[in-house]
Structure formats: C-alpha cells, structure tokens
Design an enzyme around this catalytic site. Sequence first.
Site, mmCIF file in Angstrom:
data_model
loop_
_atom_site.group_PDB
_atom_site.id
_atom_site.type_symbol
_atom_site.label_atom_id
_atom_site.label_comp_id
_atom_site.label_asym_id
_atom_site.label_seq_id
_atom_site.Cartn_x
_atom_site.Cartn_y
_atom_site.Cartn_z
ATOM 1 N N ARG A 112 0.813 -1.219 0.000
ATOM 2 C CA ARG A 112 0.000 0.000 0.000
ATOM 3 C C ARG A 112 0.848 1.272 0.000
ATOM 4 N NH1 ARG A 112 -3.072 0.006 4.737
ATOM 5 N NH2 ARG A 112 -1.805 1.718 5.478
ATOM 6 N N TYR B 103 -10.899 21.293 -14.916
ATOM 7 C CA TYR B 103 -11.612 20.022 -14.986
ATOM 8 C C TYR B 103 -12.839 20.083 -14.055
ATOM 9 C CZ TYR B 103 -12.627 15.088 -14.426
ATOM 10 O OH TYR B 103 -13.261 13.879 -14.355
ATOM 11 N N ASP C 164 -2.030 21.563 -12.987
ATOM 12 C CA ASP C 164 -2.588 20.400 -13.675
ATOM 13 C C ASP C 164 -2.143 20.512 -15.131
ATOM 14 O OD1 ASP C 164 -4.070 18.554 -15.092
ATOM 15 O OD2 ASP C 164 -5.917 18.838 -13.946
ATOM 16 N N LYS D 178 -4.693 9.935 -19.238
ATOM 17 C CA LYS D 178 -4.794 10.596 -20.548
ATOM 18 C C LYS D 178 -3.548 10.309 -21.379
ATOM 19 C CE LYS D 178 -8.441 12.208 -18.443
ATOM 20 N NZ LYS D 178 -9.690 11.464 -18.439
#
Length: 390
Positions: A58, A111, A184, A209
């Site tokens: 993790r 976004y 971003d 993306k």
Amino acid sequence: MTDTSRDAKPSWSRATLAAQALGHTDPVTKAVVPPLHLATTYLRDPDNAYRSGFIYGRPDNATVRDTEAVIAALEEASAGAMLFASGSTAATACFLALDPGDHVVASAVMYWALRKWLLTEGKRLGLDVTFCETDDLRQLEAAVRPGRTKLVWVETPSNPLWTITDIAAAAGIAHRAGARLAVDSTCASPYHTRPLTLGADIVMHSATKILNGHSDAIAGVLAGARDDEYWQRLAAIRSGQGGIIGPFEAYLLQRGLKTLFVRASAQARAAQDLAERLSAHPHVARVLYPGLPQHPGHAVAARQMENGFGYMMSIQVRGGEQAAIATAARVELWKRATSLGGVESLIEHRGSIEGPDTPCPLDLLRLSTGIENPDDLHADLDQALRAAHG
Ligand SMILES: Cc1ncc(COP(=O)(O)O)c(C=O)c1O
C-alpha cells in the site's frame, strides 16, 4: 518515492529516457523490459530489518517506483514523482494536505469534476476556495491573500476552453503571497510543458490521458520540486488512504510512456492541422486551440509550451447546442466518448456532462486528437458538420 538506480546517462534527452524507461534492464534475467511486481508483502530479514526497502504494497511497490522514476525524469522533478490510483486521487491529495481555514485560489476554467469536488468536499474540509480567471494575472494577483493563501491551483491549457495561464508569472504571484503553485498539466504533458522548470512547486497529471495514451488504465501522478514537509504529507495521505496506483496500471503506464514523445508529437501536429482547417469551416463559429494566433492565450503558450500546442481543442458549432449534439451524433471515425489523450480521437458535447453551472458554452464540442490520419479526421468531421446542418 523514486528509486533512481538506472543506467540512464546524464546526456540522454527526455525522449530517450522515456523510450528506454531510464535504461532499465533487469539485473537478474537481463530482460530489457522492467518486470511487473505484484507482491503485496515482502520478506522481513531474520534480524527483523527490511533491507530491501519494501514492506507492504500500500505505501510502495517496485513497478510503481520504476514508473515514478520515468515521470520524475520527464518533469525534472527533484523530489521525484508519486503515482496515484487516478488523476482525481492525486489532485485531491494536494487539497487534503492543507489545513482547515486555508485559502486556495483555483482556475475558474478547470476540470469540472475537480471544481465540483472543491465546491463540495473542499468546503466541508474547511477550505476557503476562490475561483478566478488565472490566465488574467491581475485577477490572480487580486485573488491571493498574502499569508492566508496556501495553494494556487492552475490548469493549463484548461478544460474545455484551453485557456493558458502563464506558469512563471503565476508562480511569482503565489510565492510572493507565501503559497505553493500546483499545475494540472494533463493537457500539455511533459512533451509540451515543464511546469517545475517554470517555477511551479507541484505538477499533477491525470495519467489516464496522454501519459498512458491507450485509454486502458486509470492513473494519476504528482511530481514535486522539493522533498519538503508538504511532499511528505502527500506521501502520508497516499499511504494512509491506500491511494496508490495498482502495479498492473503502473506497468501499462510505463509501457505507454515509452511512446509518449512520438504520440504527443503526432497528436499535436494533427491537432494544429485540424484547428487551422476547421477555422475556415462554414459550420464552425469558433475554434479554441492555443496553437491558433487568434487564441487569447497564444502568445503565452508560444513562450511556455515546447514542440507545439497539444492534442486538445474545442469547436463551437454554428446553430447552437442542438447543431453541436447533431454533429457529434453523425461522426463515424471519431469516437463519441468522454476522456482524452488516447491514440483514438474522441469527440464530446461537454455541456451534456458538465451540467448547468458550467462555464462551457453549450454549442461546444471537445475534440481529443489521436494518431489517425489527419485527412481522415478532417473528412469525418466535415461530413458530420454538413450532415447536421442538413
Ligand atoms: C485536466 C484533467 N485533470 C484531472 C482529471 C481527472 O483525472 P482522472 O479521471 O484520472 O481521475 C481529468 C479527467 O478527465 C482531466 O481531464
């Protein structure tokens, strides 16, 4: 988070680093492709130590580290890179690492789902969020509150209008106010922009993306300028919440990154060609693409982007919302689907997704240009526009 023991030479360009995953070869088998490590747990040494550096899946994973090292190199990130289960997990970690009452400034055009998160969950966490047009530096200067603003969040080019924020100037404004600048950079990718070299503190990508590029893995990444207290907090959030990317997705992403530079180059060339042709189309009212001289952000984009202007554009269709939806309904080659950055070209009526409070005009179709033949892409849009206009 990044293991830098690779064979990469300092003289290698970023395209070479990406193509060879930093010159990785497997020390045991000599395989030229890095292995996929799926183990969730690791053997403890008899003296109770964990000398391998791995304990549990993790907080960390070797395949994840390999992929992080490639992205850190592409972004020239001194602190390294941290991969998350999605772009949204990566982005929201940047806000979860703040304290209640902290002031945040974010791009008004960004976004939409992250904007929504900031307006709902961000508020519940006690964040004080101001949205402003970050491409207008006077607005940004007026929005920051010296000593109170802790994070300026900029998306450039920004969804779905492709506004361009001057990263170096925004970094100056953020830093003078005592805030960090996070960018971003999903729609630029490291092929076109290196925000950290322009003064940003954090770069975020939805690696779903163009970094992966094949529409087959959900992933997100942060790259950091400094391994400081904030960066360690981000690592603790990822580990504590289990927000790490899965090893298989990390492997797919690393494979995708090998061809990033050739894909991004072809996609940007096709997008520029398409934007120029569509600007003259009788059924197109406006083309939004930073590579066009008439785009309001063109001058800044020409300065801060390299190798072209990216793979994303939007068109506003003459005849309004219904004409736009009818155009999207008639494409045969473009795929009518959400998301962006894959090798297959996608078209989407954003207004249908973003809902009533969107800054997105309702006659807008968002285009993600893939690697198909640009003549085929243009011909398909041309026939769809003509068919929609009867
Ligand atoms: C610019 C941008 N940032 C962030 C995200 C969120 O990424 P993800 O879907 O990987 O969570 C997206 C998704 O479309 C995006 O387009």
